[in-house]
Design a protein around this motif. Structure first.
Motif, PDB file in Angstrom:
ATOM      1  N   PHE A 406       0.832  -1.206   0.000  1.00  0.00           N
ATOM      2  CA  PHE A 406       0.000   0.000   0.000  1.00  0.00           C
ATOM      3  C   PHE A 406       0.869   1.260   0.000  1.00  0.00           C
ATOM      4  O   PHE A 406       0.525   2.270  -0.624  1.00  0.00           O
ATOM      5  N   THR A 407       1.996   1.212   0.709  1.00  0.00           N
ATOM      6  CA  THR A 407       2.927   2.345   0.717  1.00  0.00           C
ATOM      7  C   THR A 407       3.417   2.657  -0.692  1.00  0.00           C
ATOM      8  O   THR A 407       3.519   3.826  -1.087  1.00  0.00           O
ATOM      9  N   LEU A 408       3.714   1.625  -1.461  1.00  0.00           N
ATOM     10  CA  LEU A 408       4.146   1.805  -2.845  1.00  0.00           C
ATOM     11  C   LEU A 408       3.072   2.529  -3.650  1.00  0.00           C
ATOM     12  O   LEU A 408       3.365   3.481  -4.393  1.00  0.00           O
ATOM     13  N   VAL A 409       1.827   2.109  -3.495  1.00  0.00           N
ATOM     14  CA  VAL A 409       0.710   2.755  -4.208  1.00  0.00           C
ATOM     15  C   VAL A 409       0.570   4.207  -3.760  1.00  0.00           C
ATOM     16  O   VAL A 409       0.374   5.115  -4.583  1.00  0.00           O
ATOM     17  N   PHE A 410       0.669   4.443  -2.468  1.00  0.00           N
ATOM     18  CA  PHE A 410       0.540   5.799  -1.906  1.00  0.00           C
ATOM     19  C   PHE A 410       1.600   6.730  -2.494  1.00  0.00           C
ATOM     20  O   PHE A 410       1.300   7.868  -2.880  1.00  0.00           O
ATOM     21  N   VAL A 411       2.836   6.257  -2.562  1.00  0.00           N
ATOM     22  CA  VAL A 411       3.928   7.085  -3.091  1.00  0.00           C
ATOM     23  C   VAL A 411       3.697   7.400  -4.569  1.00  0.00           C
ATOM     24  O   VAL A 411       3.852   8.555  -5.002  1.00  0.00           O
ATOM     25  N   ILE A 412       3.311   6.410  -5.339  1.00  0.00           N
ATOM     26  CA  ILE A 412       3.128   6.600  -6.779  1.00  0.00           C
ATOM     27  C   ILE A 412       2.046   7.642  -7.071  1.00  0.00           C
ATOM     28  O   ILE A 412       2.203   8.503  -7.948  1.00  0.00           O
ATOM     29  N   PHE A 413       0.967   7.610  -6.315  1.00  0.00           N
ATOM     30  CA  PHE A 413      -0.166   8.475  -6.622  1.00  0.00           C
ATOM     31  C   PHE A 413      -0.166   9.823  -5.911  1.00  0.00           C
ATOM     32  O   PHE A 413      -0.802  10.770  -6.382  1.00  0.00           O
ATOM     33  N   TRP A 414       0.553   9.946  -4.778  1.00  0.00           N
ATOM     34  CA  TRP A 414       0.392  11.144  -3.977  1.00  0.00           C
ATOM     35  C   TRP A 414       1.663  11.942  -3.698  1.00  0.00           C
ATOM     36  O   TRP A 414       1.589  13.157  -3.494  1.00  0.00           O
ATOM     37  N   VAL A 415       2.815  11.306  -3.645  1.00  0.00           N
ATOM     38  CA  VAL A 415       4.015  12.005  -3.165  1.00  0.00           C
ATOM     39  C   VAL A 415       4.703  12.747  -4.307  1.00  0.00           C
ATOM     40  O   VAL A 415       5.066  12.142  -5.318  1.00  0.00           O
ATOM     41  N   PRO A 416       4.905  14.066  -4.189  1.00  0.00           N
ATOM     42  CA  PRO A 416       5.574  14.844  -5.233  1.00  0.00           C
ATOM     43  C   PRO A 416       7.093  14.778  -5.090  1.00  0.00           C
ATOM     44  O   PRO A 416       7.610  14.399  -4.037  1.00  0.00           O
ATOM     45  N   GLU A 417       7.798  15.152  -6.139  1.00  0.00           N
ATOM     46  CA  GLU A 417       9.254  15.270  -6.081  1.00  0.00           C
ATOM     47  C   GLU A 417       9.606  16.656  -5.547  1.00  0.00           C
ATOM     48  O   GLU A 417       9.075  17.658  -6.016  1.00  0.00           O
ATOM     49  N   THR A 418      10.487  16.715  -4.557  1.00  0.00           N
ATOM     50  CA  THR A 418      10.878  17.997  -3.963  1.00  0.00           C
ATOM     51  C   THR A 418      12.350  18.319  -4.202  1.00  0.00           C
ATOM     52  O   THR A 418      12.829  19.356  -3.742  1.00  0.00           O
ATOM     53  N   LYS A 419      13.046  17.460  -4.895  1.00  0.00           N
ATOM     54  CA  LYS A 419      14.482  17.672  -5.158  1.00  0.00           C
ATOM     55  C   LYS A 419      14.700  18.950  -5.962  1.00  0.00           C
ATOM     56  O   LYS A 419      13.987  19.222  -6.925  1.00  0.00           O
ATOM     57  N   GLY A 420      15.707  19.735  -5.565  1.00  0.00           N
ATOM     58  CA  GLY A 420      16.116  20.895  -6.336  1.00  0.00           C
ATOM     59  C   GLY A 420      15.182  22.080  -6.260  1.00  0.00           C
ATOM     60  O   GLY A 420      15.307  23.024  -7.048  1.00  0.00           O
ATOM     61  N   ARG A 421      14.224  22.091  -5.331  1.00  0.00           N
ATOM     62  CA  ARG A 421      13.297  23.204  -5.179  1.00  0.00           C
ATOM     63  C   ARG A 421      13.471  23.820  -3.797  1.00  0.00           C
ATOM     64  O   ARG A 421      13.733  23.121  -2.821  1.00  0.00           O
ATOM     65  N   THR A 422      13.297  25.129  -3.702  1.00  0.00           N
ATOM     66  CA  THR A 422      13.379  25.761  -2.388  1.00  0.00           C
ATOM     67  C   THR A 422      12.147  25.393  -1.576  1.00  0.00           C
ATOM     68  O   THR A 422      11.117  24.974  -2.121  1.00  0.00           O
ATOM     69  N   LEU A 423      12.241  25.561  -0.258  1.00  0.00           N
ATOM     70  CA  LEU A 423      11.084  25.271   0.593  1.00  0.00           C
ATOM     71  C   LEU A 423       9.898  26.133   0.195  1.00  0.00           C
ATOM     72  O   LEU A 423       8.741  25.682   0.224  1.00  0.00           O
ATOM     73  N   GLU A 424      10.182  27.369  -0.184  1.00  0.00           N
ATOM     74  CA  GLU A 424       9.096  28.283  -0.559  1.00  0.00           C
ATOM     75  C   GLU A 424       8.420  27.817  -1.844  1.00  0.00           C
ATOM     76  O   GLU A 424       7.191  27.863  -1.972  1.00  0.00           O
TER      77      GLU A 424
END
Length: 431
Positions: A406-424
């Motif tokens: 289920f964690t795999l499914v959750f990551v694929i559908f919901w988690v964005p990539e945050t690499k290389g972006r400022t917190l703002e």
């Protein structure tokens, strides 16, 4: 801290010096997670001795091991009965709860965007080092001496905190603008132009503090609800995969798998976890958070399935010693593969993403809720691990397998990539 040679410094040397400043700050606060990990690892090598010496029941031992901890080591060391252990673990749990949230947030807020992933994963790396140290020292020290050794990271941490700057973003949120710019300048190097970053942080803080009071109805807005769901979801799923149950009771699990020297195997498991987390630290700002989470959760699902099948077969053919040995090796390989997979992503990245995606005006409240959810889930897993294993080893790992899938499914559908972006930039994207 922030010692930069102002005379004739090239841009390369400025980058190096500012990086050193941030790294030193990270290493100092990382002493806290070492204490955190030592606390977690303490249960595995000591539980048999504690139960024997203090005549504890299984339920008492489970309760003691379940409560996270950080500052009650002396109470544990001088324990004469179970009440001292309860008190020590409860005191330690308060400290670890604070550290488990504040350290990743502090690192995320001081780190440049191109180093934030790697430095952020130092938090989990320190936890694994603490676990490994508890395993190793547990082979040679009696449990009372081991609890005294657990005080050392905090003894070093406390004076170290006087030599690191406050988080610039926190200072900006508090309206301390002069201190905010001074802190950021120290962290980035005295010859670095911080104008752009200063303006971004000011704009983000001003936007987030236009309404000083956040109501529960406001949390339905996408800018709050989505990061909350992602942050809490990842931290809860991290624990539901069974990691703390496996690490806290690693000795018993290796015994159940038929390993003769279970303490040595547990130490080896701790070392493997440190190495795998170190690889994650190197990969995070190269491969990205989302890809590593997908690889991690997929690897966990496969390895836990292998362990579950091995235990099912072992129960079915208990009369065949040769086949049982093969299944024991298979379950051991599966456990090691699971810990490696966990360390490659799910171990470190949920804390990093939580510290990156929460808007500044709800970060304290939402971060506390997410941390509470993580620790409550950890408590449930730790409380039930031994009981579930007594019920059915194969069934226990089947449950953990389903959660990892289920964690795999959750990551694929919901988690964005945050690499290389400022917190703002990350926080603005949820608007």
């Amino acid at each position: 801290m922030g010692c930069v040679d102002k005379i004739g410094a090239s841009s390369a040397s400025v980058i190096r010096d500012s990086s050193v400043s941030v790294v030193l700050c990270t290493l100092i606060v990382a002493l806290g997670p070492i204490q955190f990990g030592f606390t977690g690892g303490f249960s595995s090598p000591t539980q048999d001795s504690i139960i024997h010496d203090l005549n504890l029941s299984l339920s008492e031992s489970l309760m003691i091991a379940a409560i996270p901890n950080i500052i009650g080591w002396l109470a544990i060391s001088f324990a004469n009965d179970s009440s001292f252990l309860y008190m020590g673990r409860l005191l330690e749990g308060f400290g670890v709860g604070v550290i488990s949230y504040t350290v990743p947030v502090y690192i995320a807020e001081i780190a440049p965007q191109n180093m934030r992933g790697g430095l952020g994963s130092v938090n989990q790396l320190s936890v694994t080092i603490g676990i490994m140290l508890a395993y190793i020292f547990g082979m040679f020290l009696p449990w009372r001496m081991l609890s005294i050794a657990g005080t050392l990271p905090c003894i070093i941490l406390i004076p170290g905190l006087f030599f690191i700057p406050e988080s610039p973003r926190w200072l900006a949120k508090m309206g301390m603008m002069e201190d905010f710019e001074a802190s950021l300048q120290v962290l980035r190097g005295f010859d670095t132009d911080i104008t752009v970053e200063v303006n971004e942080i000011k704009r983000s803080v001003q936007s987030g503090t236009r309404r000083t009071t956040i109501r529960f109805t406001d949390l339905k807005q996408r800018r709050y609800s989505v990061p909350l769901m992602i942050g809490i979801g990842l931290l809860v799923l991290q624990q539901l995969s069974g990691i703390n149950g496996i690490l806290f009771y690693a000795n018993n699990m290796f015994k159940a798998a038929g390993v003769t020297n279970s303490q040595a195997a547990t130490c080896g498991l701790g070392a493997i976890q440190v190495i795998a987390t170190g690889v994650t630290t190197w990969l995070l700002d190269r491969a990205g958070r989302r890809l590593l989470l997908i690889i991690s959760s997929a690897g966990m699902t496969i390895s836990l399935l292998i362990v579950a099948v091995a235990f099912y077969l072992k129960d079915a053919v208990s009369h065949d010693s040769k086949f049982n040995f093969i299944l024991s090796v298979l379950s051991l390989v599966g456990l090691v593969a699971y810990v490696i997979s966990f360390s490659l992503g799910i171990g470190a990245i949920p804390w990093i993403i939580m510290s990156e995606i929460l808007p500044v005006n709800i970060k304290s409240l939402a971060g506390s809720v997410a941390t509470l959810a993580n620790w409550l889930t950890s408590w449930v897993i730790t409380m039930t691990a031994n009981l579930l294993l007594s019920w059915s080893s194969g069934g226990t790992f089947t449950i953990y397998t389903v959660v990892s899938a289920f964690t795999l499914v959750f990551v694929i559908f919901w988690v964005p990539e945050t690499k290389g972006r400022t917190l703002e930039e990350i926080q603005w994207s949820f608007r």
